[in-house]
Design an enzyme around this catalytic site. Structure first.
Site, PDB file in Angstrom:
ATOM      1  CG  ASP A   1     -23.067  -0.623  -0.533  1.00  0.00           C
ATOM      2  OD1 ASP A   1     -24.050  -1.135   0.039  1.00  0.00           O
ATOM      3  OD2 ASP A   1     -22.599   0.475  -0.179  1.00  0.00           O
TER       4      ASP A   1
HETATM    5  C1  BGC Z   1     -24.805   1.073   2.281  1.00  0.00           C
HETATM    6  C2  BGC Z   1     -23.997   0.064   3.044  1.00  0.00           C
HETATM    7  C3  BGC Z   1     -24.915  -0.880   3.770  1.00  0.00           C
HETATM    8  C4  BGC Z   1     -25.855  -1.529   2.783  1.00  0.00           C
HETATM    9  C5  BGC Z   1     -26.809  -2.533   3.410  1.00  0.00           C
HETATM   10  C6  BGC Z   1     -25.871   0.438   1.440  1.00  0.00           C
HETATM   11  O1  BGC Z   1     -26.696   1.379   0.859  1.00  0.00           O
HETATM   12  O2  BGC Z   1     -23.941   1.841   1.478  1.00  0.00           O
HETATM   13  O3  BGC Z   1     -23.154   0.731   3.943  1.00  0.00           O
HETATM   14  O4  BGC Z   1     -24.171  -1.833   4.468  1.00  0.00           O
HETATM   15  O5  BGC Z   1     -26.624  -0.506   2.169  1.00  0.00           O
HETATM   16  O6  BGC Z   1     -27.756  -1.952   4.186  1.00  0.00           O
END
Ligand code: BGC
Length: 769
Positions: free
Chosen positions: A294
């Site tokens: 993530d």
């Molecule tokens: C979120 C993810 C997301 C990623 C990219 C993160 O903060 O937890 O779900 O895909 O950001 O935007």
């Protein structure tokens, strides 16, 4: 062998051949595809330097930060050096083509980039938030929404979507409950499959298909106290039984990629957790795709207390993480770690191979510009056809929580007071995670009603309240300096007076209230899940008038609606319905469509009951009814939720007959058929979600009081009745025992069928080995 048997035998053998031959053909085809891919990727990797291999593991964002403070710098230069494997945060053929050009034309080996984005519930045509989508209990519609999202995303040059989010959530304080399918592990798995099939189609090489990225692996929904990014700690048995099944279902459905979660699992951050990323995901479940972290999750392992950037990057790679999102820990430290013997060349190679394989599976080596086609882009994005589908899907997601004295549907005549901060509002129709979604193209509730009933209904409009009057709360809602929520120039009392005046002039009040877009989703935990006080004050003033009061509720999570349930005449939960919000809401308010949605997360009476979910365990002192001393309950409130899992009303009524079983004693691999007759006893045609639950009252471990095993959605005309049958096998009786073995145990079981998890009819069965 008698004649009959031999004919049967021959027929069976022929049938088996007919089944096996295509199966063998298909598996031979897969093997030869895999062999081709291996040869290709191996051939490419021989030519790659160590730096180029590490570059493939680097995922950067271009443009604005989305969910973290870190933004990548010097992207173009790095790209030319082959130090970037994929990008996210941009879309549109012009943009993606320009960037792909750099990778394909200006790097030594011309390796294409993979383009990802948070396409969560639609790209431009926005569908209901996932929690709302799950309330449709219609896997066909859910799949269709993913197909359309994939079409629009590919039309904009994307090939990878960060969806579905399959985290089980039983705590509505957690804002990201809006992004998933609620609390049930089995149903969560069904939705995950439908989404993945919708996104990936039968081949990811197709111009309309994207690779799904299942997130957040794992257990993110178990964050303590519902507080975002918080610690998760649970027993292995609970993981396997309740939280891991949707991720496993996603692997079985062929998901191409996974995203690791921010939280710890058994004390180790998921992003660096070898047991999770390798032992469970790959060895136990056979996952063949790649895992991305993530947003800066590798770096965040430093704050988790696992060491400096070099240490945590090495830990993540060794654990089985293949791609590093935004933080560039891999890019900055892996070479050094290799030189110091902290990681091996084989580990870097394996991660690189998995990323290259994903690009291969997407057909990017055949055509890096595969879906970058302006003509398709202008035809596909927000097409009339997509909007029609969105309107249909949205109305299927609405849940009628209350409807006293048939207040709904409304007459297409007379007058309504249309009040509330969400009544004449476009921005908040879309809900959380709409990166490319354009709120200016969404239909407000006011517009939708006008579109449907024109001048036949007199609308008396008043805003009535601000989303919130709390300045500190508002500041947090307006994150990154945006103006998402504003205060009206009018004083609060005058706003309420306007609403009351509008109501006095009208036959019925329709109050459109609830959560605005940034009140749920990532980093939107709330300790108080009431409708904000500003809006509640307006509702209280309106309720005093004694006129029919309909609440159209916007929410990204279950809210505590005890006051509303006691004082409103009707409550229609519309979640955040997406682009076609107003049109879909009008369809339902005025009876052109009879609502049939059912909630997939329990609505508590009070935050004090959280976590609250239907498939809880019994205790040694089970709750019966009402607070009793020395039983498992509260002194001040009942244990029962306000609305149980699976609950939702209709404009018509349904009655259920007794559960009939084909047998009451079974052995081993026999199949049980459970049947119930459902009748439409009201005046409207309607759909009903018939739900099957099973209880296993005696086992080697304490089991949940009941578990959802299946459902069927049926349509009935007024007066019509249908028999609904479920085939039940020992597969439906299995659970994880203390050895984490998935098996069933002989004994008595209670089969329950009903309209929600609380109101069921039941019959008992004995199942021996
Ligand atoms: C979120 C993810 C997301 C990623 C990219 C993160 O903060 O937890 O779900 O895909 O950001 O935007």
């Amino acid at each position: 062998m008698n004649k009959f048997f031999s004919i049967q035998f021959i027929a069976g053998a022929v049938a088996l051949c007919v089944v096996l031959v295509p199966f063998e053909k298909a598996s031979a085809q897969i093997k030869s595809e895999d062999a081709k891919m291996n040869t290709f990727v191996s051939g490419l990797m021989v030519k790659m330097t160590l730096d180029e291999k590490i570059g493939q593991l680097n995922l950067v964002t271009i443009g604005a930060a989305t969910t973290g403070s870190v933004v990548n710098k010097g992207v173009e230069e790095k790209m030319k050096q082959g130090a970037i494997g994929g990008v996210f945060g941009i879309w549109g053929v012009k943009n993606t083509r320009e960037i792909q050009d750099i990778a394909v034309k200006n790097t030594r080996l011309h390796i294409p980039l993979i383009f990802g984005l948070d396409v969560i519930h639609g790209q431009h045509t926005i569908f209901p938030i996932p929690l709302g989508m799950s309330a449709t209990w219609d896997l066909g519609l859910i799949k269709q929404s993913a197909q359309i999202a994939a079409k629009e995303a590919t039309a904009e040059g994307l090939n990878w979507v960060y969806s579905p989010m399959v985290d089980i959530a039983r705590d509505p304080r957690w804002g990201r409950i809006s992004e998933g399918s609620g609390e049930d592990p089995w149903y969560g798995g069904q939705v995950a499959k439908a989404m993945i099939h919708g996104y990936q189609g039968s081949s990811m090489k197709s111009n309309d298909a994207v690779m799904a990225c299942v997130k957040h692996f794992a257990l993110y929904g178990g964050a303590e106290a519902g507080r975002e990014y918080n610690t998760v700690d649970m027993s292995r048995i609970k993981m396997y039984q309740d939280y891991l099944p949707p991720y496993k279902a996603a692997v079985d459905a062929g998901a191409g990629s996974f995203m690791s979660s921010f939280n710890t699992v058994d004390g180790i951050p998921a992003t660096g957790n070898q047991w999770l990323l390798t032992d469970v995901l790959r060895k136990q479940w056979g996952f063949k795709g790649f895992v991305v972290s993530d947003y800066t999750a590798v770096n965040e392992m430093e704050s988790h207390g696992l060491g400096d950037l070099q240490t945590v990057s090495a830990l993540a790679l060794k654990a089985g993480l293949d791609m590093d999102m935004v933080g560039e820990g891999f890019l900055l430290t892996l070479k050094k770690s290799l030189a110091q013997g902290k990681v091996t060349r084989a580990e870097i190679d394996l991660a690189c191979r998995r990323v290259l394989e994903a690009k291969y599976k997407l057909g990017l080596f055949d055509n890096p510009y595969k879906s970058m086609d302006e003509a398709k882009e202008s035809k596909e994005v927000l097409s009339a056809e997509n909007r029609t589908a969105a309107r249909n899907i949205s109305k299927h997601s609405f849940v009628l929580l209350k409807n006293d004295a048939q207040t709904l549907p409304l007459k297409k005549g007379g007058s309504i007071a249309l009040v509330g901060p969400l009544a004449d509002n476009q921005r908040d129709m879309l809900g959380t995670w709409v990166v490319a979604g354009e709120w200016q193209k969404s239909i407000s509730v006011m517009q939708g009603i006008k579109n449907l009933v024109g001048d036949n209904v007199k609308i008396n409009y008043a805003k009535g309240a601000n989303i919130t009057d709390d300045a500190a709360f508002m500041e947090r809602l307006n994150y990154f300096g945006q103006q998402l929520v504003t205060l009206d120039k009018k004083p609060v009392d005058e706003l309420i007076e306007d609403a009351v005046d509008a109501a006095k002039k009208s036959d019925v009040i329709v109050a459109v209230v609830g959560e605005s877009q940034s009140m749920s989703g990532e980093s939107s935990s709330r300790s108080d899940i009431d409708i904000p006080e500003s809006q509640k004050n307006m509702l209280k003033a309106l309720a005093k008038l004694g006129k029919p009061l309909v609440i159209v509720l916007f929410n990204g999570r279950p809210l505590t609606l005890t006051w509303e349930d006691a004082h409103a005449s009707a409550i229609l939960d519309v979640w955040a319905p997406g682009t076609e919000a107003g049109n879909a809401i009008a369809d339902v308010l005025f009876g052109d469509y009879n609502p049939a949605g059912k909630i997939t997360a329990t609505f508590p009476r009070s935050v004090g009951q959280i976590p609250i979910y239907y498939n809880h365990k019994n205790t040694g002192r089970p709750y019966t009814s009402g607070p009793t001393k020395f039983k498992s309950n509260y002194l001040d409130i009942s244990n029962d939720p306000l609305y149980p899992f699976g609950y939702g009303l209709s404009y018509t009524t349904f009655s259920y007959g007794d559960v009939k079983l084909s047998k009451t004693k079974l052995k081993g691999n026999e199949t049980l058929t459970a049947t119930v007759t459902v009748s439409n006893t009201g005046k409207y045609a309607g759909e009903e979600v018939v739900q099957l639950y099973i209880s296993d009252p005696v086992a080697s471990i304490s089991r949940s009081v009941k578990e959802l095993k299946n459902f069927k959605k049926i349509s009935l005309q007024p007066g019509e009745q249908k028999e609904v049958s479920f085939a039940i096998t020992t597969e439906d009786l299995k659970f994880y025992n203390t050895q984490l073995k998935y098996d069933w145990e002989p004994g008595g079981f209670i089969v329950q069928i009903g309209t929600n998890s609380r109101d069921t009819h039941q019959a008992s069965v004995w199942w021996g080995k």
